[in-house]
Write a protein that holds these residues in place. Structure first.
Motif, mmCIF file in Angstrom:
data_model
loop_
_atom_site.group_PDB
_atom_site.id
_atom_site.type_symbol
_atom_site.label_atom_id
_atom_site.label_comp_id
_atom_site.label_asym_id
_atom_site.label_seq_id
_atom_site.Cartn_x
_atom_site.Cartn_y
_atom_site.Cartn_z
ATOM 1 N N UNK A 12 44.343 -23.590 26.156
ATOM 2 C CA UNK A 12 43.183 -23.525 27.039
ATOM 3 C C UNK A 12 43.317 -22.437 28.084
ATOM 4 N N UNK A 13 42.197 -22.083 28.639
ATOM 5 C CA UNK A 13 42.170 -21.084 29.701
ATOM 6 C C UNK A 13 41.258 -21.600 30.801
ATOM 7 N N UNK A 14 41.489 -21.103 32.009
ATOM 8 C CA UNK A 14 40.657 -21.484 33.143
ATOM 9 C C UNK A 14 39.468 -20.539 33.213
ATOM 10 N N UNK A 15 38.274 -21.118 33.313
ATOM 11 C CA UNK A 15 37.050 -20.330 33.479
ATOM 12 C C UNK A 15 36.552 -20.575 34.899
ATOM 13 N N UNK A 16 36.662 -19.571 35.779
ATOM 14 C CA UNK A 16 36.162 -19.751 37.144
ATOM 15 C C UNK A 16 34.630 -19.740 37.146
ATOM 16 N N UNK A 17 34.052 -20.614 37.958
ATOM 17 C CA UNK A 17 32.597 -20.734 37.979
ATOM 18 C C UNK A 17 32.119 -20.857 39.417
ATOM 19 N N UNK A 18 31.209 -19.966 39.811
ATOM 20 C CA UNK A 18 30.637 -19.977 41.158
ATOM 21 C C UNK A 18 29.276 -19.293 41.094
ATOM 22 N N UNK A 69 34.975 -22.368 41.709
ATOM 23 C CA UNK A 69 35.600 -21.446 42.663
ATOM 24 C C UNK A 69 34.660 -21.092 43.800
ATOM 25 N N UNK A 70 33.481 -21.710 43.808
ATOM 26 C CA UNK A 70 32.518 -21.455 44.874
ATOM 27 C C UNK A 70 32.755 -22.354 46.073
ATOM 28 N N UNK A 71 31.857 -22.263 47.054
ATOM 29 C CA UNK A 71 31.986 -23.057 48.279
ATOM 30 C C UNK A 71 31.098 -24.297 48.263
ATOM 31 N N UNK A 72 30.207 -24.396 47.258
ATOM 32 C CA UNK A 72 29.288 -25.545 47.173
ATOM 33 C C UNK A 72 29.670 -26.458 46.010
ATOM 34 N N UNK A 96 33.467 -30.759 43.373
ATOM 35 C CA UNK A 96 33.518 -30.207 44.719
ATOM 36 C C UNK A 96 34.168 -28.829 44.645
ATOM 37 N N UNK A 97 34.050 -28.042 45.690
ATOM 38 C CA UNK A 97 34.686 -26.722 45.715
ATOM 39 C C UNK A 97 36.175 -26.887 45.446
ATOM 40 N N UNK A 98 36.699 -26.125 44.476
ATOM 41 C CA UNK A 98 38.111 -26.184 44.120
ATOM 42 C C UNK A 98 38.439 -27.176 43.014
ATOM 43 N N UNK A 99 37.504 -28.083 42.675
ATOM 44 C CA UNK A 99 37.747 -29.068 41.617
ATOM 45 C C UNK A 99 37.603 -28.429 40.233
ATOM 46 N N UNK A 100 38.180 -29.101 39.232
ATOM 47 C CA UNK A 100 38.123 -28.636 37.845
ATOM 48 C C UNK A 100 37.741 -29.774 36.917
ATOM 49 N N UNK A 132 24.633 -25.054 34.984
ATOM 50 C CA UNK A 132 25.118 -25.810 36.145
ATOM 51 C C UNK A 132 23.996 -25.990 37.165
ATOM 52 N N UNK A 133 24.306 -26.787 38.172
ATOM 53 C CA UNK A 133 23.350 -26.997 39.259
ATOM 54 C C UNK A 133 23.322 -25.817 40.231
ATOM 55 N N UNK A 134 24.198 -24.837 40.044
ATOM 56 C CA UNK A 134 24.259 -23.687 40.950
ATOM 57 C C UNK A 134 23.165 -22.662 40.693
ATOM 58 N N UNK A 135 22.693 -22.560 39.448
ATOM 59 C CA UNK A 135 21.763 -21.493 39.097
ATOM 60 C C UNK A 135 20.984 -21.861 37.848
#
Length: 146
Positions: free
Chosen positions: A36-42, A74-77, A101-105, A129-132
């Protein structure tokens, strides 16, 4: 003469049926599991309109490959993964829709069933996502060879 022909036909049909059952009862090949790999999302990442490509490698026809990802907020929201879909029925996804939450995976599992495919394969997975309103798009590559 007729009864000998019937007996021969009966024996051939019985052997054919038993052979078919033997093939159908063979255990399935276990899926190929990939690291697996980490996919940052913000919000910023979604605004970039970037597409990442991940390889499933070389598979044999009928083989199933599974790749487990970690989606990290990786976002703040806070955010929720509302939907994960693909452009093909050969791709199956599994993702927990709990709020991050911000920082959660959270884990995202993506599997590709190579049955019926040959050669170079490129498939798309969209993460909404709920971000966009714009989804995060990831592409999956595989090479299917006998």
């Amino acid at each position: 003469m007729r009864s000998a022909l019937r007996r021969t036909l009966f024996v051939l049909l019985t052997l054919g049926t038993l052979a078919g059952l033997g093939v159908a009862c063979r255990p399935k090949t276990p899926p190929v599991r990939l690291r697996g790999e980490v996919i940052p999302l913000s919000e910023e990442r979604l605004a970039e309109d970037r597409v990442d490509t991940f390889r499933f490698g070389t598979l044999r026809p009928g083989e199933v490959a599974v790749r487990d990802f970690i989606i990290k907020n990786t976002g703040s929201r806070p955010m929720v993964i509302a939907d994960v879909d693909s452009d093909c029925g050969c791709i199956a996804t599994r993702c927990d829709g709990t709020p991050l939450q911000a920082g959660d995976s959270t884990a995202l599992s993506v599997s590709f069933d190579s049955r019926g495919y040959y050669g170079y394969i490129l498939k798309e997975v969209r993460i909404l996502t709920s971000l966009s309103a714009r989804p995060l798009v990831i592409c999956l590559e595989a090479e299917v060879r006998p």
